[in-house]
Design a protein around this motif. Structure first.
Motif, short mmCIF file in Angstrom:
data_model
loop_
_atom_site.label_atom_id
_atom_site.label_comp_id
_atom_site.label_asym_id
_atom_site.label_seq_id
_atom_site.Cartn_x
_atom_site.Cartn_y
_atom_site.Cartn_z
N LEU A 187 0.81 -1.21 0.00
CA LEU A 187 0.00 0.00 0.00
C LEU A 187 0.86 1.27 0.00
N MET A 188 2.14 1.16 0.37
CA MET A 188 3.00 2.34 0.44
C MET A 188 3.13 3.03 -0.92
N PRO A 189 3.40 2.30 -2.02
CA PRO A 189 3.45 2.98 -3.33
C PRO A 189 2.12 3.61 -3.71
N ILE A 190 1.01 2.98 -3.30
CA ILE A 190 -0.30 3.55 -3.61
C ILE A 190 -0.53 4.82 -2.80
N PHE A 191 -0.16 4.79 -1.51
CA PHE A 191 -0.25 5.98 -0.66
C PHE A 191 0.57 7.12 -1.28
N TRP A 194 -1.25 8.60 -4.24
CA TRP A 194 -2.30 9.55 -3.85
C TRP A 194 -1.68 10.90 -3.49
N MET A 195 -0.54 10.87 -2.77
CA MET A 195 0.12 12.12 -2.41
C MET A 195 0.60 12.86 -3.67
N LYS A 196 1.10 12.10 -4.63
CA LYS A 196 1.57 12.71 -5.87
C LYS A 196 0.42 13.41 -6.60
N VAL A 197 -0.75 12.76 -6.63
CA VAL A 197 -1.91 13.34 -7.29
C VAL A 197 -2.40 14.57 -6.54
N LEU A 198 -2.44 14.48 -5.22
CA LEU A 198 -2.95 15.60 -4.41
C LEU A 198 -2.03 16.82 -4.46
N TYR A 199 -0.75 16.59 -4.70
CA TYR A 199 0.21 17.69 -4.71
C TYR A 199 0.83 17.90 -6.09
N LEU A 200 0.03 17.68 -7.12
CA LEU A 200 0.49 17.98 -8.48
C LEU A 200 0.82 19.46 -8.60
N GLY A 201 1.89 19.75 -9.29
CA GLY A 201 2.29 21.14 -9.48
C GLY A 201 3.21 21.67 -8.42
N THR A 202 3.52 20.89 -7.40
CA THR A 202 4.41 21.36 -6.34
C THR A 202 5.87 21.08 -6.64
N LYS A 204 7.27 18.20 -6.35
CA LYS A 204 7.74 17.06 -5.56
C LYS A 204 7.79 15.81 -6.44
N LYS A 205 8.87 15.05 -6.31
CA LYS A 205 9.01 13.83 -7.07
C LYS A 205 8.33 12.67 -6.33
N TYR A 206 8.06 11.61 -7.08
CA TYR A 206 7.37 10.46 -6.49
C TYR A 206 8.15 9.87 -5.32
N GLY A 207 9.49 9.83 -5.43
CA GLY A 207 10.31 9.31 -4.34
C GLY A 207 10.15 10.09 -3.05
N GLU A 208 9.93 11.40 -3.15
CA GLU A 208 9.73 12.21 -1.96
C GLU A 208 8.39 11.88 -1.29
N HIS A 209 7.38 11.61 -2.09
CA HIS A 209 6.10 11.19 -1.53
C HIS A 209 6.22 9.79 -0.89
N MET A 210 7.03 8.93 -1.49
CA MET A 210 7.26 7.60 -0.93
C MET A 210 7.95 7.70 0.42
N GLY A 274 -8.40 5.06 2.74
CA GLY A 274 -9.36 4.18 3.39
C GLY A 274 -9.91 3.14 2.42
N ILE A 275 -10.20 3.57 1.20
CA ILE A 275 -10.68 2.62 0.17
C ILE A 275 -9.59 1.61 -0.15
N SER A 276 -8.35 2.09 -0.32
CA SER A 276 -7.24 1.18 -0.61
C SER A 276 -7.04 0.17 0.51
N LEU A 277 -7.14 0.66 1.75
CA LEU A 277 -6.95 -0.22 2.90
C LEU A 277 -8.06 -1.26 2.99
N ALA A 278 -9.30 -0.85 2.71
CA ALA A 278 -10.43 -1.79 2.76
C ALA A 278 -10.25 -2.89 1.71
N ILE A 279 -9.83 -2.50 0.50
CA ILE A 279 -9.60 -3.49 -0.56
C ILE A 279 -8.48 -4.44 -0.15
N ALA A 280 -7.42 -3.89 0.46
CA ALA A 280 -6.30 -4.73 0.89
C ALA A 280 -6.73 -5.73 1.96
#
Length: 293
Positions: A187-191, A194-202, A204-210, A274-280
Motif C-alpha cells: 500500500l505504500m506505493p499507492i499511498f 495519492w500524495m503525488k496526485v494531491l500535490y500535483l504542481g508542487t 515534488k518527485k514520487y520518491g519524496e512522496h514515498m 481508506g478505500i485502498s486499505l479496505a480493498i487490501a
C-alpha cells in the motif's frame, strides 16, 4: 603478530603505501583479532545505532513531518534509513499484535436467540420455495463458471462455508498474519501515488512522496502498538487525538501549504487511503480463505 607485512592489499590485491588501501579501504597491517577488539566494535556500533535510533524515534513520534523534512534537506546520516525504520517497526508491530492474542478477524460465535432463529429459518424456507419456482439461473451460471475455470478457488470457498464459526475465525486470523504485512507494505506505493496526485504542481518527485509514506506509516505502527497496551480512558483518548492530528500537521510541515489547502488534501487522502486499505483487507481475507487447508 601481523598477518600481512607486504605492500599488497589482501582484500583486493592493489599495491598500497599506507595504513589503508586506497582502492577498498581495508587496513594494510592486519593482525589476529582479539576479544577486546570485538567488544570495542560491538559497543561502538551499538552506541552509534542507539543514538541514531533515539533521535529518529523522538522526531518521528513528537515532531510530525520533521524526519521527512530533515531527510529531504540532506541531513540523513544522523537518522535511521526510512525503509529500515518502516520494516523494523512493521515487524515489531505485527509480533506484538500476534502475541497479544488480539481478535483481528473473527466470526461471532454467539448463539442466535430462538425467536430470531425461527424467523431466519422461515425466511430461508421461503427463499428456497421461491427458488424452486424461479431458479436463479444467473447465480447458477456464475457458480458453474467459477467451478470450471477456478476449481481450486471454488473448493476453497465451499470448504470455508462448511466450517463452524471458530474454524472460520482461525482461518481468517491465520490469513491476516500471513498476508497483512505484505499487503500493508504494497500500500505504500499507492499511498505515495495519492500524495503525488494531491500535490500535483508542487515539483515534488514520487520518491519524496514515498519517503513521506514510509515515515507516516512507521508512526502509525508505533501508535497502533501503543493502543494495544493502553487501557480505555483519558490516555487512550489523548493518543487518539494525537494520531488524528499527526498526518495533517506532517503534511503542512513537509509540503508547505496553507491550513485550508492541507485540510482538504488530508480529508481526500483519508477517503482514498481508506478505500485502498479496505480493498487490501478484503484481499488478505480472501487469500487466507483460499490458502486454508
Amino acid at each position: 603478530m601481523d598477518i600481512a607485512t607486504d605492500n599488497t592489499c589482501r582484500n583486493c590485491g592493489a599495491t598500497t603505501s599506507g595504513n589503508f588501501c586506497h582502492m577498498c579501504g581495508q587496513e594494510t597491517h592486519l593482525h589476529a583479532p582479539s576479544f577486546s577488539e570485538f567488544m570495542h566494535e560491538f559497543i561502538g556500533h551499538y552506541v552509534a545505532l542507539e543514538g541514531r535510533l533515539w533521535g529518529t524515534i523522538t522526531r518521528l513520534l513528537f515532531r510530525p513531518g520533521l524526519l521527512t523534512a530533515e531527510y529531504l534537506a540532506g541531513r540523513r546520516k544522523r537518522y535511521v534509513e526510512p525503509l529500515r525504520l518502516y520494516l523494523s517497526l512493521s515487524i515489531i508491530f505485527f509480533a506484538i499484535l500476534k502475541f497479544s492474542d488480539a481478535d483481528v478477524a473473527t466470526v461471532d460465535p454467539r448463539p442466535t436467540p430462538p425467536a430470531v432463529k425461527q424467523q431466519a429459518e422461515r425466511a430461508i424456507a421461503e427463499v428456497k420455495a421461491n427458488q424452486e419456482d424461479h431458479p436463479p439461473i444467473v447465480n447458477d451460471k456464475l457458480e458453474l463458471a467459477l467451478q470450471q475455470k477456478y476449481p481450486a478457488i471454488y473448493h476453497a470457498v465451499d470448504r470455508f462455508e462448511k466450517m463452524d464459526d471458530h474454524q472460520k475465525s482461525a482461518v481468517m486470523q491465520a490469513g491476516f498474519y500471513k498476508y497483512a504485512p505484505y499487503a500493508i507494505f504494497l500500500l505504500m506505493p499507492i499511498f505515495a501515488l495519492w500524495m503525488k496526485v494531491l500535490y500535483l504542481g508542487t515539483g515534488k518527485k514520487y520518491g519524496e512522496h514515498m519517503l513521506f509514506a514510509l515515515h507516516t506509516n512507521a508512526f502509525a505502527f508505533v501508535m497502533l502498538g501503543v493502543f494495544i497496551f493502553l487501557p480505555d480512558g483519558f490516555l487512550k483518548f489523548i493518543a487518539f487525538c494525537w494520531v488524528a492530528g499527526y498526518l495533517p500537521w506532517a503534511m503542512q510541515r513537509v509540503y508547505q501549504k496553507g491550513k485550508w489547502g492541507t485540510f482538504w488534501r488530508w480529508a481526500l487522502l483519508g477517503v482514498l487511503h481508506g478505500i485502498s486499505l479496505a480493498i487490501a483487507v478484503l484481499g488478505v481475507m480472501a487469500l487466507g480463505i483460499i490458502s486454508a487447508h
